[in-house]
Write a protein that holds these residues in place. Structure first.
Motif, short mmCIF file in Angstrom:
data_model
loop_
_atom_site.label_atom_id
_atom_site.label_comp_id
_atom_site.label_asym_id
_atom_site.label_seq_id
_atom_site.Cartn_x
_atom_site.Cartn_y
_atom_site.Cartn_z
N ILE A 124 37.91 44.53 43.87
CA ILE A 124 37.47 43.53 42.89
C ILE A 124 36.91 42.29 43.59
CG2 ILE A 124 38.36 41.87 41.18
CD1 ILE A 124 40.11 44.18 40.17
N VAL A 151 33.64 38.70 37.30
CA VAL A 151 34.59 39.67 37.86
C VAL A 151 33.83 40.98 38.02
CG1 VAL A 151 36.78 40.85 37.56
CG2 VAL A 151 36.46 38.60 36.59
N THR A 189 30.08 44.47 36.37
CA THR A 189 30.44 43.04 36.36
C THR A 189 30.60 42.49 34.94
OG1 THR A 189 29.36 42.61 38.47
CG2 THR A 189 29.67 40.71 37.03
N LEU A 242 42.91 33.60 35.62
CA LEU A 242 42.18 34.85 35.84
C LEU A 242 42.62 35.49 37.15
CD1 LEU A 242 39.84 36.76 34.91
CD2 LEU A 242 38.41 35.48 36.50
N ILE A 243 42.71 34.69 38.20
CA ILE A 243 43.05 35.24 39.52
C ILE A 243 44.45 35.83 39.52
CG2 ILE A 243 43.52 34.58 41.92
CD1 ILE A 243 40.83 33.85 42.00
N MET A 286 44.37 39.10 37.70
CA MET A 286 43.69 40.17 38.44
C MET A 286 44.54 40.65 39.62
SD MET A 286 40.99 40.61 36.68
CE MET A 286 40.63 42.04 37.62
N VAL A 291 35.83 38.44 42.69
CA VAL A 291 35.82 37.36 41.70
C VAL A 291 34.94 36.25 42.25
CG1 VAL A 291 37.19 35.61 40.50
CG2 VAL A 291 38.14 37.90 40.83
#
Ligand code: SAM
Length: 222
Positions: A156, A212, A201, A44-45, A48, A158
């Motif tokens: 953003i 996120v 979110t 995910l990171i 993103m 997270v």
């Protein structure tokens, strides 16, 4: 429906093409029982970071520096990563790792309690376009107002470990006494993220549950 654990194992089995020093660091942390970001979280990171291309990144919860060095792989050369850790022995290890693997000096480690450090960062007028929150779960709610101030519009956030290994979903009546406070604080944090007018979110099952959030842009009529 695919079970969560099966899906996580599947993610773990995928090749991720990380450089050797990160593979070694990850294994070292796992062996030593230091909690670091899971494979699903990594996916995910990096996704993103590629999407957002942030230049100013803030991490709350460095541990030994694995995730900061991981993020470094997916940002541009002018990006700066500021990361906060309060445990002395982890700070020492992280500093050592940054010296070895952050050749361009893009990472800055701030030693201290995030509650104080975040207030100082706000007071000094800092802003970040990507924030990774990965510290003590029970404190997320206390950090929130400062985190929101530090996040730029369009930025953003997270948040990791949202699910507390599934316990977040349990009714508060079934949570054992010693877990009640953290359960309540995480529920509060989830509600704040879900309802805050400045954020949008999405909650994901990935890793140990990740949220996120994007800070909305200021519209002309606002
Ligand atoms: N982000 C790291 C990674 O994936 O490599 C893992 C971070 S670990 C899950 C959480 C870290 O946050 C711990 O090392 C802990 O000492 C630190 N921490 C927890 N609460 C903190 C606080 N209030 N201020 C600073 N650090 C904190």
């Amino acid at each position: 429906m695919v079970e969560h654990e099966r899906f996580e194992s599947f993610l773990e089995s995928l090749p991720d093409c990380l450089p050797k020093h990160l593979v070694d660091l990850e294994l070292e942390n796992i062996k030593e029982g230091i909690p670091i970001i899971r494979k699903g979280g990594e996916r995910l990171i990096r996704f993103m970071l590629e999407l957002k291309k942030p230049v100013n990144i803030l991490e709350v919860g460095t541990a030994t520096g694995f995730s900061a060095l991981f993020m470094l792989e997916f940002v541009c050369e002018k990006a700066k990563i500021t990361t906060i850790e309060r445990m002395e022995e982890r700070v020492v290890k992280a500093e050592d790792n940054f010296k070895k693997y952050d050749k361009n000096g893009q990472i800055t480690l701030i030693k201290g309690d995030a509650q104080d450090v975040l207030s100082e960062l706000v007071a000094n007028g800092n802003e970040y376009d990507f924030i990774f929150m990965d510290a003590a779960k029970g404190q997320y709610i206390n950090f929130f107002e400062n985190i929101k101030k530090l996040l730029s519009h369009g930025g953003i956030l997270v948040t990791d470990n949202m699910l507390q290994e599934g316990r977040l979903l349990d009714s508060r009546y079934t949570v054992v006494r010693r877990e009640r406070t953290i359960h309540q604080r995480m529920r509060e944090y989830v509600n704040v993220l879900a309802t805050d007018k400045e954020l949008e979110t999405m909650f994901l099952e990935t890793g140990d549950g990740m949220a996120v959030s994007v800070k909305k842009l200021i519209r002309m009529e606002d």
